[in-house]
Enzyme design. Structure first.
Site, mmCIF file in Angstrom:
data_model
loop_
_atom_site.group_PDB
_atom_site.id
_atom_site.type_symbol
_atom_site.label_atom_id
_atom_site.label_comp_id
_atom_site.label_asym_id
_atom_site.label_seq_id
_atom_site.Cartn_x
_atom_site.Cartn_y
_atom_site.Cartn_z
ATOM 1 N N CYS A 135 -15.316 41.810 30.921
ATOM 2 C CA CYS A 135 -15.574 40.745 31.745
ATOM 3 C C CYS A 135 -15.247 41.464 33.257
ATOM 4 C CB CYS A 135 -14.618 39.650 31.385
ATOM 5 S SG CYS A 135 -14.805 38.300 32.641
ATOM 6 N N CYS A 138 -13.270 38.727 35.415
ATOM 7 C CA CYS A 138 -12.031 38.538 34.930
ATOM 8 C C CYS A 138 -10.934 39.794 35.598
ATOM 9 C CB CYS A 138 -11.889 38.544 33.549
ATOM 10 S SG CYS A 138 -12.671 37.410 32.709
ATOM 11 N N ASP A 139 -11.628 40.966 35.354
ATOM 12 C CA ASP A 139 -10.756 42.146 35.576
ATOM 13 C C ASP A 139 -11.205 43.163 36.831
ATOM 14 O OD1 ASP A 139 -9.097 41.419 33.402
ATOM 15 O OD2 ASP A 139 -10.492 42.379 31.993
#
Length: 309
Positions: A135, A138-139
């Site tokens: 992701c 997300c990261d």
């Protein structure tokens, strides 16, 4: 153990499940949507959606999911965060077993979606959350001015690699073929991005590091040559696998890849069971197709329940 009866239970809160819930609730079916994590499914970790009709400037996946949920709840959809442990689909009244109770329904729509497929190589599990990610939304911010490797060649891989360049100073995009499968407009954007370096005809064979990811080993599929790329993270986008664990032992027919086989009305092989979205065998997995599936499945479930009465 407590038991509650519903007309319809929807398992999964992505676009397909939310749309089914909207249509079913407007039809005045007593409907419950069960979601074990976050409503919205995979789209809540999608940075930007620009091919969903009605939003010419695009919309974030999170915002689109929020709007869908608000609209469905407006018409009376009940949403509960709980995990389905097992199902009994053999009777006219279907039973859904949760941690703390049993729910009965006359019809069920399965919209549990799909999850990222793994490479199944050394280091992938060891470094998950320590440099291995599925992701970018997300990261990605963790890779500001750092180097990342991305693996894949479809829409997700190319789009998320472009997103990564907002943070990373360099992204190596590794693909096993000599050309991408992504839509042309995404390919054009990636090719025009000087932060992306393409590594074609190659596969990642190992993820290297000590406490954190330090790089990957890459094999050229034509020459067999092995090389190493130094990187701080490895993002993997090589397809999806269906979330059908709760169907183990059931008589629902699945295709060779494990996706639910349905007819054009979203009816599965067991009467009263319908499937919608990424979980079913469909030629295209997009928000728009999931929404179409959701609407059809709710309509079919309504007709099924009406005929029972």
């Amino acid at each position: 153990m407590e038991s509650i009866d519903y007309d319809l239970v929807i398992i999964g809160g992505g676009p397909a499940g939310l749309t089914a819930g909207l249509y079913a609730s407007r039809a005045r079916l007593k409907t419950l949507l069960l979601e074990k994590l976050s409503v919205g499914g995979q789209i809540i970790v999608t940075d930007w959606i620009e091919n969903y009709p009605g939003f010419p400037e695009g919309i974030s996946g999170f915002d689109l999911a929020e709007k869908m949920m608000e609209q469905a709840k407006k018409f009376g959809l009940e949403i509960e965060y709980n995990e389905v442990l097992s199902l009994n689909l053999n009777e006219t009244k279907k039973n859904i077993f949760l941690r703390d109770k049993t729910i009965s329904a006359r019809a069920i729509i399965i919209a549990t979606g799909a999850s990222p497929r793994k490479l199944n190589i050394p280091g992938e599990d060891d470094f998950y959350g320590k440099g291995v990610s599925f992701c970018a939304t997300c990261d990605g911010p963790f890779y500001k001015n750092r180097v990342a490797v991305a693996v894949g060649g479809g829409d997700t891989a190319v789009q998320e690699s472009i997103f990564l360049t907002r943070f990373a100073k360099k992204v190596y995009l590794i693909h096993r073929r000599d050309q991408f499968r992504a839509t042309k407009i995404l390919q054009e954007r990636a090719l025009a991005n000087d932060k992306i370096e393409f590594v074609f005809n190659s596969v990642v064979t190992k993820i290297n590091g000590n406490d954190l990811v330090e790089g990957v080993s890459v094999k050229n599929v034509k020459s067999g040559e092995i090389s190493n790329i130094s990187a701080d993270g490895c993002f993997i986008w090589v397809g999806i696998k269906p979330n059908t664990e709760l169907l183990k032992g059931s008589s629902i027919n699945l295709d060779d890849s494990g996706f639910i086989i349905t007819d054009s009305m979203m009816q599965a092989s067991v009467k009263g069971i319908f499937a919608a979205g990424d979980i079913r065998n469909t030629p295209l997995r997009q928000v728009s197709t999931a929404i179409g599936d959701g609407a059809i499945s709710a309509h079919s479930a309504f007709n099924y329940i009406e005929n029972l009465e």
